[in-house]
Design an enzyme around this catalytic site. Structure first.
Site, PDB file in Angstrom:
ATOM      1  CG  ASP A   1      25.403  69.878  17.415  1.00 22.92           C
ATOM      2  OD1 ASP A   1      25.157  70.169  16.230  1.00 22.92           O
ATOM      3  OD2 ASP A   1      24.543  69.883  18.308  1.00 22.92           O
TER       4      ASP A   1
ATOM      5  CG  ASP B   1      23.103  73.807  14.201  1.00 22.24           C
ATOM      6  OD1 ASP B   1      22.019  73.440  13.710  1.00 22.24           O
ATOM      7  OD2 ASP B   1      23.702  73.178  15.083  1.00 22.24           O
TER       8      ASP B   1
END
Length: 213
Positions: free
Chosen positions: A173, A191
């Protein structure tokens, strides 16, 4: 293909010979008449099924291309982060947005990130199953634009995170949004694709319900 066509033509010749060389009311003649009558119908149904399958596959291609674009963008940005950032590094971009490097062994937005490790294979299995289901649904509903757009976004994101879990054991991330000292869980392009796809699925259902009234 050529062999089956030659055998089919040979079979038709036999039926025609039986039709003209047997007694008018014999069982063999009636069988030949029935077979000759049904042959064009069967051929039409077979050709129609083939055309429908080709049409469905062709309509899937734009959605598969969209999923591929999301997958490539996701993996490219993660590769850049892994190559230029160490775990925990951060670059301030604006007063509410940073580029970071974070490792998430859980699901989207760090769900179950603190589990003992079983979640890696659990979410990998879910991602694989979801991919197969989405591909089947895309094939069946490729003509529904908003619905297929949503599925393609989810497909690209799901595959992107599955690749991370298989390669690293965690998801990379790097998008960090924050405000007044509160940080939203870091996330990535995969995401984002999943979130956009889920929102579009909800919108598609609301529009479907409205049209049904």
């Amino acid at each position: 293909m050529y062999c089956s066509e030659d055998l089919g033509a040979f079979y038709l010749d036999i039926l025609k010979d039986r039709l003209y060389t047997t007694a008018p009311k014999s069982l063999a003649r009636r069988s030949a008449q029935t077979a000759l009558h049904d042959q064009p119908v069967r051929r039409w149904r077979t050709q129609g099924a083939r055309l429908m399958a080709r049409s469905s596959s062709g309509r899937m291609l734009p959605w598969l291309a969209l999923a591929l674009v999301i997958l490539i963008a996701d993996q490219l940005t993660k590769t850049l982060i892994l190559g230029h950032y160490r775990l925990g590094d951060s670059t301030v971009v604006t007063g509410f947005f940073n580029i970071v490097r974070a490792h998430n062994p859980g699901a989207a937005f760090s769900f179950l990130a603190g589990a003992s490790g079983w979640q890696r294979w659990f979410f990998t299995a879910i991602g694989v199953v979801a991919t197969l289901v989405i591909l089947w649904m895309l094939k069946a509903h490729a003509g529904q634009k908003l619905f297929s757009f949503a599925l393609a976004c989810i497909l690209g994101g799901a595959v992107g995170n599955v690749v991370d879990r298989l390669m690293h054991g965690y998801v990379v991330d790097f998008l960090d949004f924050h405000w007044a000292g509160w940080h939203f869980p870091a996330f990535n392009i995969a995401d984002s694709g999943i979130t956009i796809g889920a929102a579009c699925l909800i919108l598609d259902e609301l529009l479907r319900v409205r049209r049904g009234r």
